[in-house]
Motif scaffolding. Structure first.
Motif, PDB file in Angstrom:
ATOM      1  N   THR A 126       0.828  -1.206   0.000  1.00  0.00           N
ATOM      2  CA  THR A 126       0.000   0.000   0.000  1.00  0.00           C
ATOM      3  C   THR A 126       0.860   1.254   0.000  1.00  0.00           C
ATOM      4  O   THR A 126       0.567   2.222  -0.714  1.00  0.00           O
ATOM      5  N   VAL A 127       1.932   1.248   0.786  1.00  0.00           N
ATOM      6  CA  VAL A 127       2.867   2.370   0.771  1.00  0.00           C
ATOM      7  C   VAL A 127       3.423   2.574  -0.636  1.00  0.00           C
ATOM      8  O   VAL A 127       3.564   3.699  -1.118  1.00  0.00           O
ATOM      9  N   GLY A 128       3.730   1.478  -1.315  1.00  0.00           N
ATOM     10  CA  GLY A 128       4.260   1.578  -2.673  1.00  0.00           C
ATOM     11  C   GLY A 128       3.305   2.267  -3.625  1.00  0.00           C
ATOM     12  O   GLY A 128       3.722   3.108  -4.435  1.00  0.00           O
ATOM     13  N   TYR A 129       2.025   1.945  -3.536  1.00  0.00           N
ATOM     14  CA  TYR A 129       1.048   2.590  -4.422  1.00  0.00           C
ATOM     15  C   TYR A 129       0.835   4.056  -4.068  1.00  0.00           C
ATOM     16  O   TYR A 129       0.528   4.873  -4.937  1.00  0.00           O
ATOM     17  N   LEU A 130       0.989   4.395  -2.794  1.00  0.00           N
ATOM     18  CA  LEU A 130       0.792   5.782  -2.367  1.00  0.00           C
ATOM     19  C   LEU A 130       1.948   6.686  -2.798  1.00  0.00           C
ATOM     20  O   LEU A 130       1.727   7.829  -3.202  1.00  0.00           O
ATOM     21  N   LEU A 131       3.164   6.188  -2.702  1.00  0.00           N
ATOM     22  CA  LEU A 131       4.341   7.043  -2.887  1.00  0.00           C
ATOM     23  C   LEU A 131       4.929   6.926  -4.288  1.00  0.00           C
ATOM     24  O   LEU A 131       6.076   6.525  -4.470  1.00  0.00           O
ATOM     25  N   THR A 132       4.146   7.284  -5.280  1.00  0.00           N
ATOM     26  CA  THR A 132       4.665   7.323  -6.654  1.00  0.00           C
ATOM     27  C   THR A 132       4.973   8.770  -7.003  1.00  0.00           C
ATOM     28  O   THR A 132       4.101   9.492  -7.487  1.00  0.00           O
ATOM     29  N   CYS A 133       6.208   9.206  -6.742  1.00  0.00           N
ATOM     30  CA  CYS A 133       6.565  10.598  -7.003  1.00  0.00           C
ATOM     31  C   CYS A 133       8.044  10.718  -7.363  1.00  0.00           C
ATOM     32  O   CYS A 133       8.875   9.929  -6.903  1.00  0.00           O
ATOM     33  N   LYS A 134       8.354  11.687  -8.181  1.00  0.00           N
ATOM     34  CA  LYS A 134       9.716  11.860  -8.678  1.00  0.00           C
ATOM     35  C   LYS A 134      10.729  12.252  -7.616  1.00  0.00           C
ATOM     36  O   LYS A 134      11.872  11.783  -7.665  1.00  0.00           O
ATOM     37  N   PRO A 135      10.414  13.124  -6.650  1.00  0.00           N
ATOM     38  CA  PRO A 135      11.415  13.457  -5.641  1.00  0.00           C
ATOM     39  C   PRO A 135      11.937  12.253  -4.860  1.00  0.00           C
ATOM     40  O   PRO A 135      13.042  12.300  -4.318  1.00  0.00           O
ATOM     41  N   LEU A 136      11.159  11.183  -4.782  1.00  0.00           N
ATOM     42  CA  LEU A 136      11.607   9.963  -4.123  1.00  0.00           C
ATOM     43  C   LEU A 136      12.146   8.940  -5.125  1.00  0.00           C
ATOM     44  O   LEU A 136      12.483   7.811  -4.740  1.00  0.00           O
ATOM     45  N   ASP A 137      12.221   9.318  -6.382  1.00  0.00           N
ATOM     46  CA  ASP A 137      12.659   8.429  -7.463  1.00  0.00           C
ATOM     47  C   ASP A 137      11.801   7.160  -7.522  1.00  0.00           C
ATOM     48  O   ASP A 137      12.248   6.112  -7.983  1.00  0.00           O
ATOM     49  N   SER A 138      10.582   7.255  -7.023  1.00  0.00           N
ATOM     50  CA  SER A 138       9.685   6.098  -6.994  1.00  0.00           C
ATOM     51  C   SER A 138       8.550   6.253  -7.998  1.00  0.00           C
ATOM     52  O   SER A 138       7.556   5.532  -7.925  1.00  0.00           O
ATOM     53  N   HIS A 139       8.702   7.191  -8.918  1.00  0.00           N
ATOM     54  CA  HIS A 139       7.661   7.423  -9.916  1.00  0.00           C
ATOM     55  C   HIS A 139       7.583   6.246 -10.881  1.00  0.00           C
ATOM     56  O   HIS A 139       8.524   5.449 -11.006  1.00  0.00           O
ATOM     57  N   ILE A 140       6.480   6.160 -11.577  1.00  0.00           N
ATOM     58  CA  ILE A 140       6.282   5.094 -12.558  1.00  0.00           C
ATOM     59  C   ILE A 140       6.984   5.478 -13.852  1.00  0.00           C
ATOM     60  O   ILE A 140       6.640   6.476 -14.474  1.00  0.00           O
ATOM     61  N   ARG A 141       7.988   4.688 -14.216  1.00  0.00           N
ATOM     62  CA  ARG A 141       8.683   4.943 -15.487  1.00  0.00           C
ATOM     63  C   ARG A 141       7.772   4.608 -16.666  1.00  0.00           C
ATOM     64  O   ARG A 141       7.715   5.338 -17.645  1.00  0.00           O
ATOM     65  N   SER A 142       7.103   3.476 -16.547  1.00  0.00           N
ATOM     66  CA  SER A 142       6.156   3.070 -17.589  1.00  0.00           C
ATOM     67  C   SER A 142       5.201   2.043 -17.006  1.00  0.00           C
ATOM     68  O   SER A 142       5.551   1.309 -16.080  1.00  0.00           O
ATOM     69  N   ALA A 143       3.991   2.015 -17.522  1.00  0.00           N
ATOM     70  CA  ALA A 143       3.022   0.977 -17.182  1.00  0.00           C
ATOM     71  C   ALA A 143       2.920   0.020 -18.358  1.00  0.00           C
ATOM     72  O   ALA A 143       3.079   0.420 -19.515  1.00  0.00           O
ATOM     73  N   ASN A 144       2.673  -1.225 -18.054  1.00  0.00           N
ATOM     74  CA  ASN A 144       2.664  -2.261 -19.088  1.00  0.00           C
ATOM     75  C   ASN A 144       1.681  -1.904 -20.208  1.00  0.00           C
ATOM     76  O   ASN A 144       0.482  -1.740 -19.962  1.00  0.00           O
ATOM     77  N   PRO A 145       2.173  -1.783 -21.450  1.00  0.00           N
ATOM     78  CA  PRO A 145       1.274  -1.408 -22.549  1.00  0.00           C
ATOM     79  C   PRO A 145       0.536  -2.591 -23.169  1.00  0.00           C
ATOM     80  O   PRO A 145      -0.320  -2.388 -24.030  1.00  0.00           O
ATOM     81  N   ALA A 146       0.868  -3.804 -22.743  1.00  0.00           N
ATOM     82  CA  ALA A 146       0.297  -4.995 -23.374  1.00  0.00           C
ATOM     83  C   ALA A 146      -1.050  -5.362 -22.749  1.00  0.00           C
ATOM     84  O   ALA A 146      -1.157  -5.476 -21.518  1.00  0.00           O
ATOM     85  N   LEU A 147      -2.052  -5.565 -23.571  1.00  0.00           N
ATOM     86  CA  LEU A 147      -3.367  -5.973 -23.080  1.00  0.00           C
ATOM     87  C   LEU A 147      -3.280  -7.306 -22.342  1.00  0.00           C
ATOM     88  O   LEU A 147      -3.951  -7.501 -21.318  1.00  0.00           O
ATOM     89  N   ALA A 148      -2.435  -8.212 -22.821  1.00  0.00           N
ATOM     90  CA  ALA A 148      -2.284  -9.515 -22.171  1.00  0.00           C
ATOM     91  C   ALA A 148      -1.799  -9.349 -20.738  1.00  0.00           C
ATOM     92  O   ALA A 148      -2.237 -10.071 -19.832  1.00  0.00           O
ATOM     93  N   GLY A 149      -0.893  -8.395 -20.517  1.00  0.00           N
ATOM     94  CA  GLY A 149      -0.405  -8.159 -19.165  1.00  0.00           C
ATOM     95  C   GLY A 149      -1.502  -7.700 -18.235  1.00  0.00           C
ATOM     96  O   GLY A 149      -1.595  -8.130 -17.082  1.00  0.00           O
ATOM     97  N   TRP A 150      -2.364  -6.817 -18.713  1.00  0.00           N
ATOM     98  CA  TRP A 150      -3.477  -6.327 -17.906  1.00  0.00           C
ATOM     99  C   TRP A 150      -4.483  -7.442 -17.622  1.00  0.00           C
ATOM    100  O   TRP A 150      -4.960  -7.580 -16.498  1.00  0.00           O
ATOM    101  N   LEU A 151      -4.797  -8.235 -18.631  1.00  0.00           N
ATOM    102  CA  LEU A 151      -5.751  -9.323 -18.424  1.00  0.00           C
ATOM    103  C   LEU A 151      -5.220 -10.327 -17.403  1.00  0.00           C
ATOM    104  O   LEU A 151      -5.950 -10.756 -16.502  1.00  0.00           O
TER     105      LEU A 151
END
Length: 442
Positions: A243-268
């Protein structure tokens, strides 16, 4: 083949060292210490309500933030995209950009809020707790986002990021033409956060209370109770850290999301493992419990077997929780937030999936049925095998996403050569020798 100059020749074992992890050991350990201390305090005073669960997230997250900033100094990492050296830009110089980004951010939150309103499951059961939290936090987030975005834009090397592109798309007209690839990146990243954060917050109070409410006389009454308590503790650790991981997505902590999976198969593959789409739950199409019973039923009257099997299940759960702890503040499904190579990720690329799926086989024992039905036994084994295949599918889609990063490719190649689990699988399947070890130049 990697080579080294003659004056820097090393032994092969040193030459083939594991690539450096994006997260240090200290981050997760500090969070674990904070969470453990708060849990002891809560147990002592009998604090088992939802607010105590929220406090557990704070007790877990704050030490990790402090360690990241004061010890690891992650805010100085080039990957943050922040320039701390020169003077910040004047706020007037970035105001136009910041306003576009704020518009994009508010539109994103509004879209997530509309989705929550349309999806009825968010207003029943444990999810209602998450919705109440979001409604209480929304005004403060809206207000805080204005100074935060302006402050950050003054320091960013390139403030025209994915949020800016999404803002352009929202505003439209003469504001400029958005980069649609970045718009899609922004939408995917916030879809991940919106979906999974609501779920994680909804289960924090229950998991925390399940640990606080245990009585020690009950815990030590028998091996089954002790195993159940330790498993509950480690699931609580996993939930709070994630839960902490999902809350703290920010650049000053270098914990931002670089990319989210673009593949539909990954989401499914990911979504069918979580409510409300989960297929493995009770009564679901992949339910593997029909006519069966858990391990404690089959081991009744066999104390030694209870110690052995209970200990094995505790060990598997410990590996599962450890695989979350080592993420520190960066845990998230379907995203790239830096490559981990330490902890259980030195053994296998997917320690959480491996330990979780083994746990299910040894806890459910699907090849045994109290109904005595051969049909139930065959069906349960087949459904659990299909569940294992779903997680294998998830693992492969995650690898396909991360392979675009050269750091992950280096780690994956190192794992093929040195990882105990990949080497064991290669030996068991007769795939031959793994990739050659990089040797010094002669």
């Amino acid at each position: 083949m990697l080579t080294f100059p003659r004056h820097k020749r090393r032994m092969p074992s040193q030459a083939d060292s594991c690539p450096r992890s994006a997260v240090s050991h200290g981050v997760g350990l500090s969070g674990l210490a904070g969470l453990g201390l708060w849990t002891l305090v809560a147990r002592h005073f009998g604090m088992n309500g939802p607010n105590a669960g929220l406090a557990a997230i704070l007790a877990c997250g704050l030490p990790m933030v402090l360690w990241s900033l004061l010890v690891d100094k992650v805010h100085r990492n080039p990957s943050t995209g922040i320039d701390w050296q020169g003077p910040p830009r004047a706020w007037r110089a970035v105001l136009d950009i910041s306003l576009v980004k704020i518009a994009g951010l508010w539109a994103t939150w509004m879209g997530i809020a509309i989705f929550y309103c349309l999806a009825r499951w968010y207003w029943t059961g444990n999810y209602r707790f998450s919705m109440n939290l979001f409604m209480d936090a929304a005004p403060w987030l809206v207000l805080f986002s204005i100074p935060y975005v302006v402050w950050l834009d003054r320091r960013l090397v390139d403030p025209k990021d994915a949020t800016y592109a999404f803002g352009l798309w929202v505003i439209g007209g003469a504001a400029g033409k958005p980069d649609m690839a970045q718009v899609a990146d922004h939408a995917r990243a916030w879809a991940v956060k919106g979906f999974f954060l609501a779920f994680m917050l909804s289960i924090v109070p229950g998991n925390f209370a399940s640990v606080v409410d245990w009585r020690f006389d009950h815990v030590f009454a028998n091996p089954v109770n002790l195993a159940a308590f330790l498993i509950a503790v480690m699931f609580m650790v996993d939930v709070c850290m994630a839960t902490v991981g999902y809350l703290l997505t920010c650049k000053p902590l270098d914990s931002h999301i670089r990319s989210a999976n673009p593949a539909l198969a990954g989401w499914l593959a990911a979504l069918i493992c979580y409510p409300p789409f989960v297929l493995m739950g009770g009564g679901g199409p992949l339910d593997y419990h029909a006519g069966g019973a858990e391990w404690d039923v089959w081991t009744q009257g066999h104390t030694l077997l209870q110690w052995l099997l209970g200990g094995w299940l505790v060990l598997l759960t410990a590996v599962y929780a450890w695989a979350t702890v080592v993420f520190g503040i960066r845990f998230s499904n379907l995203t790239h937030r830096g490559i981990l190579t330490h902890g259980p990720y030195r053994w296998t690329r997917h320690p959480a999936y491996l330990s979780k799926n083994l746990f299910w086989w040894f806890s459910a024992l699907p090849f045994l049925t109290v109904s005595g039905s051969l049909t139930d036994m065959v069906r349960n084994c087949a459904m659990l095998a299909v569940t294992n295949a779903v997680y294998y599918w998830r693992a492969r889609t995650e690898e396909a996403h991360l392979l675009s990063d050269p750091h992950y490719r280096a780690y994956s190649e190192w794992m093929d050569r040195n990882g105990p689990v990949p080497r064991l699988v290669a030996w068991a399947t007769g795939r031959g020798r793994t990739a050659p070890v990089p040797q010094p130049a002669e």
